[in-house]
Scaffold this motif. Sequence first.
Motif, short mmCIF file in Angstrom:
data_model
loop_
_atom_site.label_atom_id
_atom_site.label_comp_id
_atom_site.label_asym_id
_atom_site.label_seq_id
_atom_site.Cartn_x
_atom_site.Cartn_y
_atom_site.Cartn_z
N HIS A 53 -39.07 -25.47 1.42
CA HIS A 53 -38.35 -25.56 2.70
C HIS A 53 -37.82 -24.20 3.13
O HIS A 53 -37.91 -23.84 4.31
N ARG A 61 -41.32 -22.91 10.46
CA ARG A 61 -41.73 -24.31 10.41
C ARG A 61 -40.51 -25.23 10.36
O ARG A 61 -39.52 -24.92 9.70
N GLU A 62 -40.61 -26.37 11.04
CA GLU A 62 -39.51 -27.31 11.10
C GLU A 62 -39.48 -28.19 9.85
O GLU A 62 -40.53 -28.54 9.30
N ARG A 63 -38.28 -28.57 9.45
CA ARG A 63 -38.11 -29.33 8.21
C ARG A 63 -38.90 -30.66 8.20
O ARG A 63 -39.54 -30.98 7.19
N PRO A 64 -38.88 -31.47 9.26
CA PRO A 64 -39.64 -32.73 9.21
C PRO A 64 -41.14 -32.51 8.99
O PRO A 64 -41.78 -33.28 8.28
N GLU A 65 -41.70 -31.46 9.60
CA GLU A 65 -43.11 -31.15 9.42
C GLU A 65 -43.38 -30.80 7.95
O GLU A 65 -44.37 -31.26 7.36
N GLU A 67 -41.52 -31.62 5.27
CA GLU A 67 -41.28 -32.78 4.41
C GLU A 67 -42.48 -33.74 4.42
O GLU A 67 -42.85 -34.29 3.38
N ALA A 68 -43.08 -33.89 5.57
CA ALA A 68 -44.20 -34.84 5.70
C ALA A 68 -45.43 -34.41 4.92
O ALA A 68 -46.28 -35.25 4.60
#
Length: 229
Positions: A53, A61-65, A67-68
């Motif tokens: 992260h 890069r965004e955290r939800p992207e 994590e997925a």
Amino acid sequence: MQRLVLFDIDGTILSTAGHAGAAFRHALESVFGTSGPREGYSFAGKTDPQIAHDLLALAGRERPEVEARLHDVWAIYLASLAERLKGTEVPLLPGVRPLVERLNRSPDAVLGLLTGNVVEGARLKLGAAGLDFDDFAVGAFGSDHADRRELPEVAIRRAEERFGHRFAGKSVVVIGDTPFDIACGEHLGVRTIAVATGTYSMEELERCRPDHLFASLADTDAVWSAIFG
């Protein structure tokens, strides 16, 4: 059982001489096209999810992207790590083998791991260094939680589930080479043993006020006294 003794891996038990870091960056680049900045970021003391992260956030890069797609990262990382470690001699750091063997024989100790590695990464590294992962009766890993501060309680709970004994306070011993190892169990009042075999100096670790501080684990009797004293 008097002590639950939890070892960090990288910089405390062994060093992969850059192989793990290279495999990790290869996995990030394979999935996201970047592994973030090459300079100015240290992996030491952090969990694998936190590292992913952090590096990818620095790359925008965004955290939800992130994590997925972490499951894809771990699959590539573990395959790459296994390949890089194949036929590679991964040395144990000074004093580790006699200390681990003595603890494993002792009826007064439960031997465990507290590491930022995902569990299968821990297994690969220990195997490459000639240690049996299953000799460590309990463990808490980066795959359990991205926040290292959550890991001591995970290990304590698993020890209680397996042995029917609740370890608390100074009966829990965390051995590690970074300020993160020293700090992660402060809220639980654990006993901390810092060892300067990683990237942090004796002076840097001393400022974190561990219960005990060693240049290495080579003096087994002295470390044993720190664990049980």
